[in-house]
Motif scaffolding. Sequence first.
Motif, PDB file in Angstrom:
ATOM      1  N   ASP A   1      36.048   8.288 -40.678  1.00  0.00           N
ATOM      2  CA  ASP A   1      37.276   7.940 -41.533  1.00  0.00           C
ATOM      3  C   ASP A   1      37.666   9.290 -42.405  1.00  0.00           C
ATOM      4  OD1 ASP A   1      37.701   5.436 -41.172  1.00  0.00           O
ATOM      5  OD2 ASP A   1      37.251   4.725 -43.115  1.00  0.00           O
ATOM      6  N   MET A   2      36.505   9.882 -42.844  1.00  0.00           N
ATOM      7  CA  MET A   2      36.621  11.558 -43.651  1.00  0.00           C
ATOM      8  C   MET A   2      37.055  12.387 -42.636  1.00  0.00           C
ATOM      9  SD  MET A   2      33.309  11.198 -46.118  1.00  0.00           S
ATOM     10  CE  MET A   2      33.522  10.031 -47.836  1.00  0.00           C
ATOM     11  N   ILE A   3      36.274  12.276 -41.464  1.00  0.00           N
ATOM     12  CA  ILE A   3      36.613  13.266 -40.519  1.00  0.00           C
ATOM     13  C   ILE A   3      38.265  13.424 -40.123  1.00  0.00           C
ATOM     14  CG2 ILE A   3      36.412  14.075 -38.181  1.00  0.00           C
ATOM     15  CD1 ILE A   3      33.302  13.152 -38.293  1.00  0.00           C
ATOM     16  N   LEU A   4      38.549  12.171 -39.932  1.00  0.00           N
ATOM     17  CA  LEU A   4      39.946  12.156 -39.177  1.00  0.00           C
ATOM     18  C   LEU A   4      41.111  12.139 -40.494  1.00  0.00           C
ATOM     19  CD1 LEU A   4      39.494   8.618 -37.448  1.00  0.00           C
ATOM     20  CD2 LEU A   4      39.928  10.818 -36.559  1.00  0.00           C
ATOM     21  N   GLU A   5      40.578  11.835 -41.809  1.00  0.00           N
ATOM     22  CA  GLU A   5      41.580  12.368 -42.963  1.00  0.00           C
ATOM     23  C   GLU A   5      41.555  13.864 -42.971  1.00  0.00           C
ATOM     24  OE1 GLU A   5      39.806  10.153 -46.292  1.00  0.00           O
ATOM     25  OE2 GLU A   5      40.544   8.182 -45.352  1.00  0.00           O
ATOM     26  N   ASN A   6      40.343  14.470 -42.862  1.00  0.00           N
ATOM     27  CA  ASN A   6      40.475  15.967 -43.087  1.00  0.00           C
ATOM     28  C   ASN A   6      40.920  16.824 -42.013  1.00  0.00           C
ATOM     29  OD1 ASN A   6      39.365  18.426 -44.484  1.00  0.00           O
ATOM     30  ND2 ASN A   6      37.922  18.453 -42.766  1.00  0.00           N
ATOM     31  N   GLY A   7      41.186  16.004 -40.674  1.00  0.00           N
ATOM     32  CA  GLY A   7      41.657  16.670 -39.424  1.00  0.00           C
ATOM     33  C   GLY A   7      40.513  17.794 -39.065  1.00  0.00           C
ATOM     34  N   THR A   8      39.269  17.338 -39.281  1.00  0.00           N
ATOM     35  CA  THR A   8      38.439  18.283 -38.620  1.00  0.00           C
ATOM     36  C   THR A   8      38.516  18.670 -37.121  1.00  0.00           C
ATOM     37  OG1 THR A   8      36.696  17.686 -40.425  1.00  0.00           O
ATOM     38  CG2 THR A   8      35.682  18.812 -38.673  1.00  0.00           C
ATOM     39  N   ASP A   9      38.246  19.843 -36.876  1.00  0.00           N
ATOM     40  CA  ASP A   9      38.037  20.317 -35.402  1.00  0.00           C
ATOM     41  C   ASP A   9      37.136  19.657 -34.671  1.00  0.00           C
ATOM     42  OD1 ASP A   9      36.958  22.530 -33.437  1.00  0.00           O
ATOM     43  OD2 ASP A   9      39.233  22.400 -33.258  1.00  0.00           O
ATOM     44  N   ILE A  10      37.613  19.196 -33.356  1.00  0.00           N
ATOM     45  CA  ILE A  10      36.756  18.255 -32.772  1.00  0.00           C
ATOM     46  C   ILE A  10      35.299  19.066 -32.425  1.00  0.00           C
ATOM     47  CG2 ILE A  10      37.552  19.047 -30.471  1.00  0.00           C
ATOM     48  CD1 ILE A  10      36.082  15.618 -31.436  1.00  0.00           C
TER      49      ILE A  10
END
Length: 329
Positions: A283-292
């Motif tokens: 969830d946190m990765i998706l919310e932050n838009g972290t590069d894959i």
Amino acid sequence: MNTLAFLLPDADLTRQRALCYSFLSALKHSPDPDAIRWVVVSPKDVRRDDLPADHVILPQSDTPRITALQAVCADATGKVCLIDTATDFRADPARLFDRIDADHALLHGADGVMGGADGSKAIDVDTVSAEDVPSRAPRFSPAVIGLDPSGFTLIPDMLALSGQLHVSNAEDLAISTALSRTLQIETCEDLIVRHTGHRRHIYHGRLQHLFPDGRVADARAMANALPRITAPPQPLALKIRARVYGLTHRLNKPERAAYLAYLCSLSAPTQDGRSVWANITLDMILENGTDIDRSARVFTAFAPDALAGTGLSPDTQARWSDYWASTSR
């Protein structure tokens, strides 16, 4: 008599389990359950006769909340509160009715504004004028809707407005707008917790074990023994590790929070705990838009070729697999 109604829009097992917990948490905190009319609003073929409540049929509708409210209010003799399933009572449900009168409606809590600088712009107004839906009008969550009988006449306004708003959350916005332009709004976040956002993973894991088939054997006995659901602990040692890693690898604040959740997942002693934290991490990765590519370097234990050895639940593994597969690298 005042009515406490729970909305069950379909037979989804996750909602069935959530209803069990919400209903029992209300029952647990009610010193005089017989002073309230208890209702479950659901489709004709989704009855919950295991709960000590009347059944009100929910007609098929594109506006299930408003339609459920209308169905309950049709034969109500007192104030009405309609409750979503994803809720957890922390106080006597009778206190909800204390906040409702001819001048005040009850909604769960503030949820931004209709549109503006806070990033919550969500309305595409068509036939609705700016006077009907001001762009800076407050928006409220309708996870709880409470009305005095004098306010029942506003339900047709909600239905009409919902049909005029061309957004995905038109029903919610119509409820908030129709009530707030006529009545003062009270909220009840101090009485009822919603399990949405990251919190939903914590509840879903626990409810799966508490109510595996989505049913209650003995409501009053189970209510008395109902456990309070709280977040799993975050050990101090892991907080320190996450902080050090975040500083040395130049993670931003959301990425540091995700990395701490990741460490909590790896150290959790049970599959449930590991899966809860793994879902929160994602969830946190998706919310932050972290590069894959950055995700692949930081969260190495959840990489595609390592997922099978993590001990995560199949659903959680599938969610991470979908993340890797759906994001271009």
